[in-house]
Design a protein around this motif. Structure first.
Motif, PDB file in Angstrom:
ATOM      1  N   ARG A 165      -1.965 -10.375   6.339  1.00  0.00           N
ATOM      2  CA  ARG A 165      -1.860  -8.269   6.092  1.00  0.00           C
ATOM      3  C   ARG A 165      -1.307  -7.622   7.881  1.00  0.00           C
ATOM      4  N   THR A 166      -0.290  -6.889   6.937  1.00  0.00           N
ATOM      5  CA  THR A 166       1.144  -5.867   8.149  1.00  0.00           C
ATOM      6  C   THR A 166       0.037  -4.972   7.654  1.00  0.00           C
ATOM      7  N   ASP A 167       0.187  -4.760   9.094  1.00  0.00           N
ATOM      8  CA  ASP A 167      -0.100  -2.905   9.347  1.00  0.00           C
ATOM      9  C   ASP A 167       0.811  -2.219   9.821  1.00  0.00           C
ATOM     10  N   GLY A 168       1.413  -1.978   9.108  1.00  0.00           N
ATOM     11  CA  GLY A 168       3.804  -0.982   9.162  1.00  0.00           C
ATOM     12  C   GLY A 168       4.557  -1.967   9.853  1.00  0.00           C
ATOM     13  N   VAL A 228     -11.701  -3.546   7.440  1.00  0.00           N
ATOM     14  CA  VAL A 228     -10.035  -3.495   7.112  1.00  0.00           C
ATOM     15  C   VAL A 228      -9.574  -2.387   8.119  1.00  0.00           C
ATOM     16  N   VAL A 229      -8.520  -2.358   9.031  1.00  0.00           N
ATOM     17  CA  VAL A 229      -8.033  -1.476  10.021  1.00  0.00           C
ATOM     18  C   VAL A 229      -7.062  -0.864  10.029  1.00  0.00           C
ATOM     19  N   LEU A 230      -6.897   0.713   9.184  1.00  0.00           N
ATOM     20  CA  LEU A 230      -5.173   0.677   9.068  1.00  0.00           C
ATOM     21  C   LEU A 230      -4.795   1.727  10.009  1.00  0.00           C
ATOM     22  N   THR A 231      -4.116   1.378  10.925  1.00  0.00           N
ATOM     23  CA  THR A 231      -3.758   2.276  11.820  1.00  0.00           C
ATOM     24  C   THR A 231      -3.106   3.452  11.275  1.00  0.00           C
ATOM     25  N   THR A 232      -2.010   3.387  10.730  1.00  0.00           N
ATOM     26  CA  THR A 232      -1.071   4.404  10.202  1.00  0.00           C
ATOM     27  C   THR A 232      -1.321   4.355   8.615  1.00  0.00           C
ATOM     28  N   ASP A 233      -0.605   5.724   7.496  1.00  0.00           N
ATOM     29  CA  ASP A 233      -0.571   5.893   7.164  1.00  0.00           C
ATOM     30  C   ASP A 233       1.170   5.666   6.075  1.00  0.00           C
ATOM     31  N   SER A 234       1.764   5.136   6.653  1.00  0.00           N
ATOM     32  CA  SER A 234       3.087   4.577   6.618  1.00  0.00           C
ATOM     33  C   SER A 234       3.651   4.161   5.918  1.00  0.00           C
ATOM     34  N   LEU A 235       5.097   3.988   5.234  1.00  0.00           N
ATOM     35  CA  LEU A 235       4.907   2.924   4.764  1.00  0.00           C
ATOM     36  C   LEU A 235       5.672   0.936   5.462  1.00  0.00           C
ATOM     37  N   LEU A 246       0.628  -0.697  -0.125  1.00  0.00           N
ATOM     38  CA  LEU A 246       0.043  -0.084   0.053  1.00  0.00           C
ATOM     39  C   LEU A 246       0.986   1.040  -0.387  1.00  0.00           C
ATOM     40  N   PRO A 247       0.920   2.380  -0.475  1.00  0.00           N
ATOM     41  CA  PRO A 247       1.171   3.502  -0.550  1.00  0.00           C
ATOM     42  C   PRO A 247       1.055   4.678   0.513  1.00  0.00           C
ATOM     43  N   PRO A 248       2.060   4.954   0.561  1.00  0.00           N
ATOM     44  CA  PRO A 248       1.246   6.143   1.970  1.00  0.00           C
ATOM     45  C   PRO A 248      -0.060   6.731   1.685  1.00  0.00           C
ATOM     46  N   GLU A 249      -0.307   7.492  -0.310  1.00  0.00           N
ATOM     47  CA  GLU A 249      -1.054   8.345  -0.122  1.00  0.00           C
ATOM     48  C   GLU A 249      -2.808   7.471   0.561  1.00  0.00           C
TER      49      GLU A 249
END
Length: 217
Positions: free
Chosen positions: A129-132, A173-180, A97-100
């Motif tokens: 799934r890996t969230d960071g 699906v919960v994405l807790t960060t917008d980082s790489l 996933l891109p940071p956008e």
């Protein structure tokens, strides 16, 4: 007689769309069913609508209704499965996933494109799934039907001679960060290895909108 045949054909179209929505069950999304039903009803009543709002208005109405689905999509990508002789279990399809793509709570669609040579009516997938980089990964198992009880392939958005099935995950699906470092890794869990007939795998992340996904059993 001709009018009766046309009426029967129209009824068959509507009935087929309804049965498709029921028989597909857990393997389709409401967006596809809504689009199919819109197209059928617009075709049936095309003359009546055009007589009242004109041809330009008719086209504008079609575009508006068909674009009402999944207007909050943040990520939608298909990738070809690795290898030319079939999909190996060890060859995961990876989506970085891109940071956008912003943090938030999403609904997720998993799409499968396959040929008629696929030997089963269903497929089992492992989705990791890996969230960071600093957070542990999490793996789920998905069971997706690609054909109905009679062995008829689902035809949702089929392109280029391929069949396509879209499955809406019933878990948010919960994405807790917008980082790489955020990714999804998808691998098959079928006994046959390599697995023939699978062409592409895709994922779509979108915020729930006016057209919600079908709830899966």
């Amino acid at each position: 007689m001709l009018r009766k045949e046309r009426q029967m054909r129209g009824r068959s179209l509507v009935r087929a769309g309804t049965e498709d929505e029921i028989s597909v069950g857990t393997t389709t999304m409401r967006e596809i069913n809504v689009r199919n039903e819109i197209q059928i009803q617009m075709y049936k009543h095309k003359k009546w609508i055009k007589d009242r709002i004109g041809y330009a208005g008719f086209l504008s109405l079609v575009v508006y209704l068909l674009s009402a689905c999944h207007t909050n999509t943040q990520y939608h990508v298909y990738q070809s499965v690795p290898g030319g002789e079939g999909w190996q279990k060890t060859d995961s399809v990876v989506f970085e996933l891109p940071p956008e793509v912003p943090a938030g709570t999403y609904q997720m669609e998993v799409g499968i494109r396959h040929t008629g040579a696929y030997p089963y009516r269903d497929i089992w997938l492992s989705v990791t799934r890996t969230d960071g980089d600093s957070l542990p990964s999490h793996t789920d198992t998905l069971h997706i039907y690609l054909a109905d009880e009679k062995g008829q392939w689902h035809h949702e958005g089929a392109v280029g001679g391929l069949f396509q099935t879209a499955y809406i995950w019933d878990k948010p699906v919960v994405l807790t960060t917008d980082s790489l470092g955020r990714s999804f890794r998808i691998a098959h869990l079928m006994r046959k290895n390599p697995l023939p007939g699978i062409s592409d795998v895709g994922i779509q992340l979108f915020f729930p909108g006016r057209v919600d996904a079908e709830k899966h059993e």
